[in-house]
Write an enzyme that holds these catalytic residues in place. Structure first.
Site, PDB file in Angstrom:
ATOM      1  N   LEU A 218       0.839  -1.202   0.000  1.00 29.28           N
ATOM      2  CA  LEU A 218       0.000   0.000   0.000  1.00 29.28           C
ATOM      3  C   LEU A 218       0.871   1.249   0.000  1.00 29.28           C
ATOM      4  O   LEU A 218       0.595   2.231  -0.699  1.00 29.28           O
ATOM      5  CB  LEU A 218      -0.919   0.009   1.232  1.00 29.28           C
ATOM      6  N   CYS A 273      -5.454   0.607  -9.494  1.00 25.27           N
ATOM      7  CA  CYS A 273      -4.908   0.439  -8.143  1.00 25.27           C
ATOM      8  C   CYS A 273      -4.580   1.702  -7.362  1.00 25.27           C
ATOM      9  O   CYS A 273      -4.807   1.736  -6.160  1.00 25.27           O
ATOM     10  CB  CYS A 273      -3.686  -0.466  -8.219  1.00 25.27           C
ATOM     11  N   PHE A 335      -5.627   3.714 -19.671  1.00 25.33           N
ATOM     12  CA  PHE A 335      -5.079   4.560 -18.588  1.00 25.33           C
ATOM     13  C   PHE A 335      -3.600   4.835 -18.767  1.00 25.33           C
ATOM     14  O   PHE A 335      -3.041   5.715 -18.128  1.00 25.33           O
ATOM     15  CB  PHE A 335      -5.390   3.972 -17.214  1.00 25.33           C
TER      16      PHE A 335
HETATM   17  P1  NAD Z   1      -8.706  -8.659 -12.170  1.00 24.36           P
HETATM   18  O1  NAD Z   1     -10.067  -8.182 -11.872  1.00 24.36           O
HETATM   19  O2  NAD Z   1      -8.122  -8.462 -13.516  1.00 24.36           O
HETATM   20  O3  NAD Z   1      -8.622 -10.244 -11.871  1.00 24.36           O
HETATM   21  C1  NAD Z   1      -9.167 -10.855 -10.741  1.00 24.36           C
HETATM   22  C2  NAD Z   1      -9.784 -12.181 -11.166  1.00 24.36           C
HETATM   23  O4  NAD Z   1     -10.132 -12.918  -9.995  1.00 24.36           O
HETATM   24  C3  NAD Z   1     -11.051 -12.049 -11.999  1.00 24.36           C
HETATM   25  O5  NAD Z   1     -10.880 -12.702 -13.243  1.00 24.36           O
HETATM   26  C4  NAD Z   1     -12.139 -12.727 -11.139  1.00 24.36           C
HETATM   27  O6  NAD Z   1     -13.100 -13.427 -11.913  1.00 24.36           O
HETATM   28  C5  NAD Z   1     -11.307 -13.677 -10.312  1.00 24.36           C
HETATM   29  N1  NAD Z   1     -11.951 -14.109  -9.066  1.00 24.36           N
HETATM   30  C6  NAD Z   1     -12.584 -13.346  -8.135  1.00 24.36           C
HETATM   31  N2  NAD Z   1     -13.000 -14.112  -7.113  1.00 24.36           N
HETATM   32  C7  NAD Z   1     -12.636 -15.383  -7.401  1.00 24.36           C
HETATM   33  C8  NAD Z   1     -12.781 -16.625  -6.723  1.00 24.36           C
HETATM   34  N3  NAD Z   1     -13.359 -16.693  -5.514  1.00 24.36           N
HETATM   35  N4  NAD Z   1     -12.301 -17.747  -7.317  1.00 24.36           N
HETATM   36  C9  NAD Z   1     -11.702 -17.673  -8.528  1.00 24.36           C
HETATM   37  N5  NAD Z   1     -11.523 -16.536  -9.215  1.00 24.36           N
HETATM   38  C10 NAD Z   1     -11.977 -15.387  -8.648  1.00 24.36           C
HETATM   39  O7  NAD Z   1      -7.761  -8.010 -11.054  1.00 24.36           O
HETATM   40  P2  NAD Z   1      -6.191  -7.700 -11.177  1.00 24.36           P
HETATM   41  O8  NAD Z   1      -5.959  -6.423 -11.868  1.00 24.36           O
HETATM   42  O9  NAD Z   1      -5.496  -8.935 -11.652  1.00 24.36           O
HETATM   43  O10 NAD Z   1      -5.850  -7.446  -9.646  1.00 24.36           O
HETATM   44  C11 NAD Z   1      -5.866  -8.507  -8.722  1.00 24.36           C
HETATM   45  C12 NAD Z   1      -5.224  -8.028  -7.433  1.00 24.36           C
HETATM   46  O11 NAD Z   1      -3.855  -7.686  -7.675  1.00 24.36           O
HETATM   47  C13 NAD Z   1      -5.853  -6.772  -6.835  1.00 24.36           C
HETATM   48  O12 NAD Z   1      -5.799  -6.880  -5.432  1.00 24.36           O
HETATM   49  C14 NAD Z   1      -4.937  -5.655  -7.289  1.00 24.36           C
HETATM   50  O13 NAD Z   1      -4.937  -4.571  -6.390  1.00 24.36           O
HETATM   51  C15 NAD Z   1      -3.578  -6.334  -7.272  1.00 24.36           C
HETATM   52  N6  NAD Z   1      -2.585  -5.774  -8.205  1.00 24.36           N
HETATM   53  C16 NAD Z   1      -2.951  -5.427  -9.474  1.00 24.36           C
HETATM   54  C17 NAD Z   1      -1.989  -4.951 -10.362  1.00 24.36           C
HETATM   55  C18 NAD Z   1      -2.360  -4.551 -11.771  1.00 24.36           C
HETATM   56  O14 NAD Z   1      -1.497  -4.026 -12.467  1.00 24.36           O
HETATM   57  N7  NAD Z   1      -3.560  -4.765 -12.237  1.00 24.36           N
HETATM   58  C19 NAD Z   1      -0.650  -4.879  -9.974  1.00 24.36           C
HETATM   59  C20 NAD Z   1      -0.316  -5.262  -8.676  1.00 24.36           C
HETATM   60  C21 NAD Z   1      -1.296  -5.720  -7.799  1.00 24.36           C
HETATM   61  C1  UGA Z   2       1.183   0.808 -10.657  1.00 24.40           C
HETATM   62  C2  UGA Z   2       2.565   0.716 -10.019  1.00 24.40           C
HETATM   63  O1  UGA Z   2       3.514   1.419 -10.828  1.00 24.40           O
HETATM   64  C3  UGA Z   2       2.994  -0.735  -9.843  1.00 24.40           C
HETATM   65  O2  UGA Z   2       4.227  -0.775  -9.130  1.00 24.40           O
HETATM   66  C4  UGA Z   2       1.917  -1.491  -9.065  1.00 24.40           C
HETATM   67  O3  UGA Z   2       2.254  -2.862  -8.981  1.00 24.40           O
HETATM   68  C5  UGA Z   2       0.571  -1.341  -9.757  1.00 24.40           C
HETATM   69  O4  UGA Z   2       0.254   0.063  -9.893  1.00 24.40           O
HETATM   70  C6  UGA Z   2      -0.560  -1.926  -8.990  1.00 24.40           C
HETATM   71  O5  UGA Z   2      -0.453  -2.152  -7.808  1.00 24.40           O
HETATM   72  O6  UGA Z   2      -1.573  -2.086  -9.660  1.00 24.40           O
HETATM   73  P1  UGA Z   2       0.196   0.623 -13.106  1.00 24.40           P
HETATM   74  O7  UGA Z   2      -1.001   1.229 -12.474  1.00 24.40           O
HETATM   75  O8  UGA Z   2       0.021  -0.592 -13.927  1.00 24.40           O
HETATM   76  O9  UGA Z   2       1.274   0.270 -11.978  1.00 24.40           O
HETATM   77  O10 UGA Z   2       0.902   1.713 -14.042  1.00 24.40           O
HETATM   78  P2  UGA Z   2       1.856   2.974 -13.757  1.00 24.40           P
HETATM   79  O11 UGA Z   2       2.939   2.944 -14.735  1.00 24.40           O
HETATM   80  O12 UGA Z   2       2.227   3.099 -12.330  1.00 24.40           O
HETATM   81  O13 UGA Z   2       0.897   4.181 -14.150  1.00 24.40           O
HETATM   82  C7  UGA Z   2      -0.221   4.514 -13.345  1.00 24.40           C
HETATM   83  C8  UGA Z   2      -0.821   5.826 -13.843  1.00 24.40           C
HETATM   84  O14 UGA Z   2       0.047   6.916 -13.542  1.00 24.40           O
HETATM   85  C9  UGA Z   2      -1.027   5.867 -15.359  1.00 24.40           C
HETATM   86  O15 UGA Z   2      -2.233   6.524 -15.656  1.00 24.40           O
HETATM   87  C10 UGA Z   2       0.155   6.669 -15.861  1.00 24.40           C
HETATM   88  O16 UGA Z   2      -0.078   7.301 -17.079  1.00 24.40           O
HETATM   89  C11 UGA Z   2       0.321   7.665 -14.723  1.00 24.40           C
HETATM   90  N1  UGA Z   2       1.683   8.233 -14.606  1.00 24.40           N
HETATM   91  C12 UGA Z   2       2.743   7.430 -14.364  1.00 24.40           C
HETATM   92  C13 UGA Z   2       1.852   9.609 -14.732  1.00 24.40           C
HETATM   93  O17 UGA Z   2       0.887  10.355 -14.933  1.00 24.40           O
HETATM   94  N2  UGA Z   2       3.110  10.130 -14.613  1.00 24.40           N
HETATM   95  C14 UGA Z   2       4.199   9.352 -14.356  1.00 24.40           C
HETATM   96  O18 UGA Z   2       5.322   9.905 -14.247  1.00 24.40           O
HETATM   97  C15 UGA Z   2       4.008   7.966 -14.233  1.00 24.40           C
END
Ligand code: NAD
Ligand code: UGA
Length: 470
Positions: A218, A273, A335
């Site tokens: 976080l 996120c 995004f």
């Molecule tokens: P997402 O919505 O793309 O994927 C989550 C998946 O989990 C979905 O396909 C959903 O159907 C499935 N699901 C939900 N409940 C379920 C269950 N009980 N059994 C089986 N499948 C189930 O989400 P995401 O972007 O992959 O994010 C997942 C987590 O990772 C979040 O907590 C997010 O904060 C974290 N995270 C995301 C990113 C990112 O770049 N998207 C990066 C780092 C961390």
């Molecule tokens: C972000 C973090 O960078 C990852 O480390 C983390 O794992 C992830 O969130 C998560 O927890 O989901 P992400 O959201 O995929 O990754 O993409 P970023 O590259 O961080 O960009 C986030 C947003 O900030 C975008 O809209 C991007 O355009 C914007 N951004 C980024 C700016 O406006 N300025 C910058 O200098 C960098």
């Protein structure tokens, strides 16, 4: 053969498990999801998410040691290690609505693990969760589990960024593993370390206690978002003082105490996120009576909302105080570049702001489908306790939205262009041709600072970019 089950086949679960399979050929990896459509896409030619390099990794492993399935229970039953990457969105209703993380999906995954397990398991938190979630999950597992089955919970937050997920997974700057103290906790940590050690140098694998790992994730996102809001706040001051934000960020970046990353001023940060995780942090602070700390982090989101509404206001005021009935080309809806993800994209709020003033939008994004854009623009925002300036639109306004398949079509006869995603192809557009086909005066509002302002001005455009005077 060690068996791994990844619950959740989304942006994190899919790529992460695919890279584990690629780097650990002796491990069988099953990725499971309750969504049939997602799993069938993972098993098809058209993967459910666009991510550079992902297709190659999946093609190499799928059917060998990487499997996608909806048979959640079977694979959980068989697994030694279970990675849980389910979604943890902001709660939409009830206690903490608009701020707290909704752990419904996590809880149902934990209950299902407890129900079907017949052997000891290591359960890995991959999702981003509130600090001390492992305690709650531990209670669910212990309460529902059959006698004698032992669970070790590890926190192993994911730090990948969309658009560079495969690169980030193959060469992470660090892997964080938090676990319980004591021999069983240490043994579990070691097992997970051994998996990552197949491709990650040992000095990049950090181990901590559970709560530090959960909170570090976080904190990580809060710090990154805070840098963007800091430079975006400076961009407003630059516009008022004739300083140039790119020059300011360049100067800052050379300070080794600050460093060069996350200093690009923009129309605002998006993605699934940053906002969600900061709101979650705010809620945890408030729940612990830390009002000042909560307020500090809230400001990061307020500045982000301010940046988006400032952009809309700039478009409207520059175009003689109204965009009503005017065609505005929107280039980019995702995004950020190199992803098809539109979750919390600033484009949603900017488009809604322009639609609110009566604009007719012609939107082009190289990866986002028309269906997705129309859906995003017809949905209401999830409210939180800070009143957002940019109000949700009623469904009728969606008729003002056209989604087209290239930038030239989007800009034809337009009064103005808004660049909302930094796709490389927008830099290569023939802007003379675009200018010739637009209404005059022709405006460009570069929300990503990717275009050559001087050249555009020479062509005849009136140009606004972030953090530069008009
Ligand atoms: P997402 O919505 O793309 O994927 C989550 C998946 O989990 C979905 O396909 C959903 O159907 C499935 N699901 C939900 N409940 C379920 C269950 N009980 N059994 C089986 N499948 C189930 O989400 P995401 O972007 O992959 O994010 C997942 C987590 O990772 C979040 O907590 C997010 O904060 C974290 N995270 C995301 C990113 C990112 O770049 N998207 C990066 C780092 C961390
Ligand atoms: C972000 C973090 O960078 C990852 O480390 C983390 O794992 C992830 O969130 C998560 O927890 O989901 P992400 O959201 O995929 O990754 O993409 P970023 O590259 O961080 O960009 C986030 C947003 O900030 C975008 O809209 C991007 O355009 C914007 N951004 C980024 C700016 O406006 N300025 C910058 O200098 C960098």
């Amino acid at each position: 053969m060690v068996k791994i089950c990844g619950i959740g086949a989304g942006y994190v679960g899919g790529p992460t498990m695919a890279v584990v399979a690629l780097k650990c050929p002796s491990i069988e990896v099953a990725v499971v999801d309750i969504s049939h459509s997602r799993i069938s896409a993972w098993n098809s030619k058209n993967l459910p998410i666009y991510e550079p390099g992902l297709e190659e990794v999946v093609k190499q492993c799928r059917g060998k040691n990487l499997f996608f399935s909806t048979d959640v229970e079977k694979h959980v039953y068989e697994a030694d290690i279970i990675f849980v990457s389910v979604n943890t969105p902001t709660k939409a209703r009830g206690l903490g609505a608009g701020k707290a993380a909704d752990l419904t999906y996590w809880e149902s995954a934990a209950r299902m693990i407890a129900d079907v397990s017949q052997s000891n398991k290591i359960v890995v938190e991959k999702s981003t969760v509130p600090v001390r979630t492992a305690e709650a999950i531990g209670r669910i597992l212990a309460h529902n589990s059959k006698k004698g089955i032992k669970y070790q919970i590890l926190s192993n937050p994911e730090f990948l960024s969309e658009g560079t997920a495969i690169q980030d997974l193959l060469d992470p700057d660090r892997v964080l593993i938090g676990g319980n103290d004591g021999p069983e906790g240490h043994e579990a940590i070691q097992k997970l370390k051994d998996i990552y050690a197949n491709w990650v140098p040992e000095d990049r694998i950090i181990t901590t206690n559970l709560w530090s790992a959960e909170l570090s994730k976080l904190a990580d996102n809060a710090f990154l978002a805070q840098r963007i809001s800091s430079i975006n706040a400076m961009s407003a001051l630059c516009e008022a003082t004739s300083a140039e934000v790119s020059q300011v960020s360049h100067a800052l970046s050379k300070n080794t105490k600050i460093g060069p990353k996350f200093l690009n001023a923009s129309v605002g940060f998006g993605g699934s996120c940053f906002q969600k995780d900061i709101l979650n942090l705010v809620y945890i602070c408030e729940s612990n009576g830390l009002v000042e700390v909560a307020n500090y982090w809230k400001e990061v989101i307020k500045v982000n909302d301010y940046q988006k509404s400032r952009f809309v206001n700039r478009v409207v005021t520059s175009m003689f105080n109204t965009v009503s009935g005017k065609k505005i080309a929107v280039l980019g809806f995702a995004f950020k570049k190199d992803t098809s993800d539109t979750r919390k994209t600033p484009a949603i709020d900017v488009c809604k702001g322009l639609l609110g003033d009566g604009a007719c939008l012609s939107i082009y994004d190289p990866q986002v489908s028309e269906e997705q854009i129309q859906k995003d623009l017809s949905m209401n925002n999830v409210e939180w306790d800070y009143p957002i300036h940019l109000q949700p639109m009623s469904s009728t306004t969606v008729k003002q939205v056209n989604v087209v398949s290239d930038a030239y079509e989007a800009t034809k006869d337009a009064h103005g262009i808004c660049i909302l995603t930094e796709w490389d192809e927008f830099k290569a557009i023939d802007y003379q041709r675009v200018f010739d086909n637009m209404q005059k005066p022709a405006f460009v509002f570069d929300g990503r600072n990717i275009l050559n302002v001087d050249k555009l001005r020479e062509t005849g455009f009136i140009v606004y970019s972030i953090g530069r005077p008009l």
